[in-house]
Design a protein around this motif. Structure first.
Motif, PDB file in Angstrom:
ATOM      1  N   GLU A 214       0.808  -1.218   0.000  1.00  0.00           N
ATOM      2  CA  GLU A 214       0.000   0.000   0.000  1.00  0.00           C
ATOM      3  C   GLU A 214       0.845   1.275   0.000  1.00  0.00           C
ATOM      4  O   GLU A 214       0.295   2.378  -0.043  1.00  0.00           O
ATOM      5  CB  GLU A 214      -0.926  -0.005   1.224  1.00  0.00           C
ATOM      6  CG  GLU A 214      -1.985  -1.107   1.170  1.00  0.00           C
ATOM      7  CD  GLU A 214      -2.728  -1.268   2.476  1.00  0.00           C
ATOM      8  OE1 GLU A 214      -2.385  -0.545   3.448  1.00  0.00           O
ATOM      9  OE2 GLU A 214      -3.635  -2.120   2.546  1.00  0.00           O
ATOM     10  N   LEU A 215       2.173   1.143   0.055  1.00  0.00           N
ATOM     11  CA  LEU A 215       3.026   2.323   0.090  1.00  0.00           C
ATOM     12  C   LEU A 215       2.965   3.109  -1.209  1.00  0.00           C
ATOM     13  O   LEU A 215       2.984   4.339  -1.203  1.00  0.00           O
ATOM     14  CB  LEU A 215       4.485   1.922   0.361  1.00  0.00           C
ATOM     15  CG  LEU A 215       4.804   1.340   1.736  1.00  0.00           C
ATOM     16  CD1 LEU A 215       6.281   0.968   1.797  1.00  0.00           C
ATOM     17  CD2 LEU A 215       4.455   2.321   2.844  1.00  0.00           C
ATOM     18  N   HIS A 216       2.892   2.388  -2.333  1.00  0.00           N
ATOM     19  CA  HIS A 216       2.956   3.038  -3.644  1.00  0.00           C
ATOM     20  C   HIS A 216       2.578   2.002  -4.694  1.00  0.00           C
ATOM     21  O   HIS A 216       2.799   0.798  -4.502  1.00  0.00           O
ATOM     22  CB  HIS A 216       4.376   3.561  -3.896  1.00  0.00           C
ATOM     23  CG  HIS A 216       4.509   4.442  -5.096  1.00  0.00           C
ATOM     24  ND1 HIS A 216       4.739   3.936  -6.356  1.00  0.00           N
ATOM     25  CD2 HIS A 216       4.458   5.793  -5.242  1.00  0.00           C
ATOM     26  CE1 HIS A 216       4.836   4.943  -7.215  1.00  0.00           C
ATOM     27  NE2 HIS A 216       4.666   6.075  -6.571  1.00  0.00           N
ATOM     28  N   GLN A 217       2.031   2.462  -5.796  1.00  0.00           N
ATOM     29  CA  GLN A 217       1.600   1.528  -6.844  1.00  0.00           C
ATOM     30  C   GLN A 217       2.764   0.743  -7.447  1.00  0.00           C
ATOM     31  O   GLN A 217       2.571  -0.328  -8.037  1.00  0.00           O
ATOM     32  CB  GLN A 217       0.887   2.292  -7.953  1.00  0.00           C
ATOM     33  CG  GLN A 217       1.750   3.315  -8.678  1.00  0.00           C
ATOM     34  CD  GLN A 217       0.968   4.119  -9.692  1.00  0.00           C
ATOM     35  OE1 GLN A 217      -0.244   3.991  -9.787  1.00  0.00           O
ATOM     36  NE2 GLN A 217       1.672   4.942 -10.466  1.00  0.00           N
TER      37      GLN A 217
ATOM     38  N   VAL B 211      14.485  -0.279   5.753  1.00  0.00           N
ATOM     39  CA  VAL B 211      14.070   0.948   6.426  1.00  0.00           C
ATOM     40  C   VAL B 211      13.094   1.700   5.528  1.00  0.00           C
ATOM     41  O   VAL B 211      13.426   2.029   4.384  1.00  0.00           O
ATOM     42  CB  VAL B 211      15.279   1.844   6.770  1.00  0.00           C
ATOM     43  CG1 VAL B 211      14.829   3.047   7.584  1.00  0.00           C
ATOM     44  CG2 VAL B 211      16.337   1.042   7.523  1.00  0.00           C
ATOM     45  N   LEU B 212      11.902   1.963   6.038  1.00  0.00           N
ATOM     46  CA  LEU B 212      10.880   2.696   5.293  1.00  0.00           C
ATOM     47  C   LEU B 212      10.923   4.157   5.742  1.00  0.00           C
ATOM     48  O   LEU B 212      10.784   4.462   6.920  1.00  0.00           O
ATOM     49  CB  LEU B 212       9.503   2.091   5.548  1.00  0.00           C
ATOM     50  CG  LEU B 212       9.371   0.592   5.231  1.00  0.00           C
ATOM     51  CD1 LEU B 212       7.952   0.108   5.528  1.00  0.00           C
ATOM     52  CD2 LEU B 212       9.737   0.309   3.779  1.00  0.00           C
ATOM     53  N   VAL B 213      11.127   5.051   4.768  1.00  0.00           N
ATOM     54  CA  VAL B 213      11.334   6.477   5.061  1.00  0.00           C
ATOM     55  C   VAL B 213      10.220   7.287   4.396  1.00  0.00           C
ATOM     56  O   VAL B 213      10.231   7.472   3.166  1.00  0.00           O
ATOM     57  CB  VAL B 213      12.707   6.955   4.556  1.00  0.00           C
ATOM     58  CG1 VAL B 213      12.938   8.418   4.946  1.00  0.00           C
ATOM     59  CG2 VAL B 213      13.828   6.066   5.096  1.00  0.00           C
ATOM     60  N   PRO B 214       9.235   7.770   5.158  1.00  0.00           N
ATOM     61  CA  PRO B 214       8.201   8.610   4.548  1.00  0.00           C
ATOM     62  C   PRO B 214       8.785   9.958   4.135  1.00  0.00           C
ATOM     63  O   PRO B 214       9.685  10.493   4.783  1.00  0.00           O
ATOM     64  CB  PRO B 214       7.174   8.773   5.674  1.00  0.00           C
ATOM     65  CG  PRO B 214       7.966   8.615   6.930  1.00  0.00           C
ATOM     66  CD  PRO B 214       9.050   7.621   6.608  1.00  0.00           C
TER      67      PRO B 214
ATOM     68  N   ASP C 263       6.884   9.658  -6.999  1.00  0.00           N
ATOM     69  CA  ASP C 263       7.700   8.464  -7.161  1.00  0.00           C
ATOM     70  C   ASP C 263       7.979   7.801  -5.820  1.00  0.00           C
ATOM     71  O   ASP C 263       7.566   8.275  -4.757  1.00  0.00           O
ATOM     72  CB  ASP C 263       9.033   8.829  -7.823  1.00  0.00           C
ATOM     73  CG  ASP C 263       8.857   9.321  -9.248  1.00  0.00           C
ATOM     74  OD1 ASP C 263       7.978   8.785  -9.935  1.00  0.00           O
ATOM     75  OD2 ASP C 263       9.583  10.243  -9.663  1.00  0.00           O
ATOM     76  N   VAL C 264       8.728   6.724  -5.869  1.00  0.00           N
ATOM     77  CA  VAL C 264       9.388   6.142  -4.709  1.00  0.00           C
ATOM     78  C   VAL C 264      10.876   6.119  -5.035  1.00  0.00           C
ATOM     79  O   VAL C 264      11.272   6.187  -6.199  1.00  0.00           O
ATOM     80  CB  VAL C 264       8.890   4.715  -4.384  1.00  0.00           C
ATOM     81  CG1 VAL C 264       7.483   4.747  -3.850  1.00  0.00           C
ATOM     82  CG2 VAL C 264       9.003   3.812  -5.599  1.00  0.00           C
ATOM     83  N   TYR C 265      11.689   6.049  -4.003  1.00  0.00           N
ATOM     84  CA  TYR C 265      13.131   6.058  -4.218  1.00  0.00           C
ATOM     85  C   TYR C 265      13.737   4.935  -3.394  1.00  0.00           C
ATOM     86  O   TYR C 265      13.529   4.856  -2.182  1.00  0.00           O
ATOM     87  CB  TYR C 265      13.741   7.399  -3.804  1.00  0.00           C
ATOM     88  CG  TYR C 265      15.189   7.555  -4.195  1.00  0.00           C
ATOM     89  CD1 TYR C 265      15.549   8.137  -5.404  1.00  0.00           C
ATOM     90  CD2 TYR C 265      16.200   7.087  -3.358  1.00  0.00           C
ATOM     91  CE1 TYR C 265      16.880   8.255  -5.774  1.00  0.00           C
ATOM     92  CE2 TYR C 265      17.532   7.208  -3.714  1.00  0.00           C
ATOM     93  CZ  TYR C 265      17.865   7.799  -4.933  1.00  0.00           C
ATOM     94  OH  TYR C 265      19.180   7.914  -5.301  1.00  0.00           O
TER      95      TYR C 265
ATOM     96  N   PRO D 134       5.991   8.283  -0.631  1.00  0.00           N
ATOM     97  CA  PRO D 134       5.209   9.487  -0.307  1.00  0.00           C
ATOM     98  C   PRO D 134       4.422   9.314   0.985  1.00  0.00           C
ATOM     99  O   PRO D 134       3.680   8.343   1.154  1.00  0.00           O
ATOM    100  CB  PRO D 134       4.261   9.623  -1.512  1.00  0.00           C
ATOM    101  CG  PRO D 134       4.882   8.809  -2.595  1.00  0.00           C
ATOM    102  CD  PRO D 134       5.588   7.674  -1.911  1.00  0.00           C
ATOM    103  N   ALA D 135       4.588  10.242   1.904  1.00  0.00           N
ATOM    104  CA  ALA D 135       3.872  10.207   3.179  1.00  0.00           C
ATOM    105  C   ALA D 135       2.395  10.514   2.973  1.00  0.00           C
ATOM    106  O   ALA D 135       2.034  11.367   2.151  1.00  0.00           O
ATOM    107  CB  ALA D 135       4.482  11.209   4.154  1.00  0.00           C
ATOM    108  N   HIS D 136       1.558   9.833   3.704  1.00  0.00           N
ATOM    109  CA  HIS D 136       0.123  10.086   3.635  1.00  0.00           C
ATOM    110  C   HIS D 136      -0.175  11.515   4.113  1.00  0.00           C
ATOM    111  O   HIS D 136       0.313  11.946   5.147  1.00  0.00           O
ATOM    112  CB  HIS D 136      -0.623   9.088   4.518  1.00  0.00           C
ATOM    113  CG  HIS D 136      -2.099   9.321   4.569  1.00  0.00           C
ATOM    114  ND1 HIS D 136      -2.948   8.919   3.561  1.00  0.00           N
ATOM    115  CD2 HIS D 136      -2.867   9.935   5.501  1.00  0.00           C
ATOM    116  CE1 HIS D 136      -4.176   9.265   3.876  1.00  0.00           C
ATOM    117  NE2 HIS D 136      -4.159   9.879   5.042  1.00  0.00           N
ATOM    118  N   GLY D 137      -0.966  12.238   3.353  1.00  0.00           N
ATOM    119  CA  GLY D 137      -1.424  13.560   3.767  1.00  0.00           C
ATOM    120  C   GLY D 137      -0.459  14.692   3.512  1.00  0.00           C
ATOM    121  O   GLY D 137      -0.693  15.816   3.976  1.00  0.00           O
ATOM    122  N   PHE D 138       0.619  14.461   2.747  1.00  0.00           N
ATOM    123  CA  PHE D 138       1.596  15.533   2.539  1.00  0.00           C
ATOM    124  C   PHE D 138       0.996  16.706   1.772  1.00  0.00           C
ATOM    125  O   PHE D 138       1.466  17.834   1.875  1.00  0.00           O
ATOM    126  CB  PHE D 138       2.824  15.000   1.781  1.00  0.00           C
ATOM    127  CG  PHE D 138       2.551  14.643   0.350  1.00  0.00           C
ATOM    128  CD1 PHE D 138       2.648  15.596  -0.646  1.00  0.00           C
ATOM    129  CD2 PHE D 138       2.170  13.355   0.000  1.00  0.00           C
ATOM    130  CE1 PHE D 138       2.378  15.271  -1.968  1.00  0.00           C
ATOM    131  CE2 PHE D 138       1.904  13.024  -1.312  1.00  0.00           C
ATOM    132  CZ  PHE D 138       2.006  13.979  -2.293  1.00  0.00           C
TER     133      PHE D 138
END
Length: 305
Positions: free
Chosen positions: A160-163, A187-190, A197-199, A212-216
């Motif tokens: 659910e972090l990213h598509q 390590v998961l870094v919001p 994207d994700v990195y 991407p952090a939820h609600g940014f």
């Protein structure tokens, strides 16, 4: 055995902020911030170091963005750790083929010192002024993901972090690429600035996934008129004032003094707000500091659907 944990990295947010400013059209959700931050960055003058060049590369050199060893770390702690990480072999592995980066190999101490000075100046100019709001979003995301992991398990939470992120035991799949964590920490870094994207930072010691952090998206919205009366009807007067006060972090003692109520009352109200996902608390030494989450911010600015 892979250990899964979360971390907030103000140093990464500074790098990611520079990446947004290098290509603002790709990040329309940050347009309001980018207009402001672009002016602040221009006020600093031309970058006399290699920071802008390194941060803008498609793959940021590993030595520039070490993964935090714990959930919370200050920017000063992170940036002071860079000389330990940026050893000649790691620099050479990342940028040896690039003529522009030769100063980091030929005169490492001077070139790295210039990068660190610029790092601090950039952070102070475009990230530090709103870090209290940003950290609330990032820490709130960790609380949210942590609860989801407890309820549904790590594979569901990761998916659910990213598509473009998935989990196919024992591999993490990012952009279709399979990565085997092995004995490394995952390590998961919001991040507010990595969207859309994700990195992935794939190093021999730790595997870091920035998402991407939820609600940014609510970070840059501010109400024109204080919404205290509406909040008071919804939450009660003290809790509404507390949520408004948590525009910046505060300890129980500080909040009690600012609100003119007892420490016990603040503790009780914070417990209710935490239970509703509006506030997150974390320990700093002997003190517990509370922050407003992205959901709490959205409620204050009237953006809760």
């Amino acid at each position: 055995m892979t250990i899964l944990r979360f971390a907030v990295s103000p140093l990464w947010e500074t790098v990611a902020a520079l990446r947004v400013l290098a290509e603002p059209g790709y990040h329309p959700v940050h347009r309001r911030w980018a207009d402001w931050a672009g002016r602040k960055l221009r006020d600093l003058g031309e970058d006399p170091s290699l920071l802008t060049v390194l941060a803008s590369r498609p793959v940021v050199p590993e030595f520039l963005i070490p993964t935090p060893g714990g959930r919370t770390i200050s920017f000063d702690e992170e940036v002071s750790f860079l000389p330990t990480v940026a050893k000649p072999p790691r620099i050479a592995a990342a940028v040896a083929a690039e003529p522009l980066a030769r100063p980091l190999l030929d005169n490492r101490e001077e070139a790295l010192g210039a990068v660190l000075d610029r790092f601090r100046a950039v952070h102070d100019a475009i990230v530090a002024p709103f870090w209290h709001r940003l950290e609330g979003v990032l820490q709130g995301d960790i609380e949210r993901r942590g609860r989801r992991m407890v309820d549904a398990g790590a594979p569901a939470m990761l998916a659910e972090l990213h598509q473009d992120v998935g989990y196919d035991h024992p591999d993490v799949v990012v952009h279709g690429r399979r990565v085997v964590p092995g004995d490394r920490d995952l390590v998961l870094v919001p991040s507010a600035f990595v969207w859309p994207d994700v990195y992935l930072r794939d190093s021999p010691v730790r595997l870091a996934l920035v998402y991407p952090a939820h609600g940014f998206g609510s970070l840059w919205e501010r109400p024109d008129v204080p919404t205290g009366h509406s909040l008071a009807r919804l939450l009660g007067a003290t809790r509404a004032r507390l949520l408004l006060e948590l525009e910046r972090p505060g300890t129980v003692t500080e909040l009690a003094r600012r609100l003119g109520v007892t420490v016990g009352a603040v503790s009780q109200h914070l417990a209710v707000l935490r239970g509703a996902g509006l506030v997150v608390s974390r320990r700093e030494g002997r003190e517990v500091v509370s922050l407003r989450t992205s959901l709490g911010l959205a409620l204050v600015v009237g953006e809760v659907p």
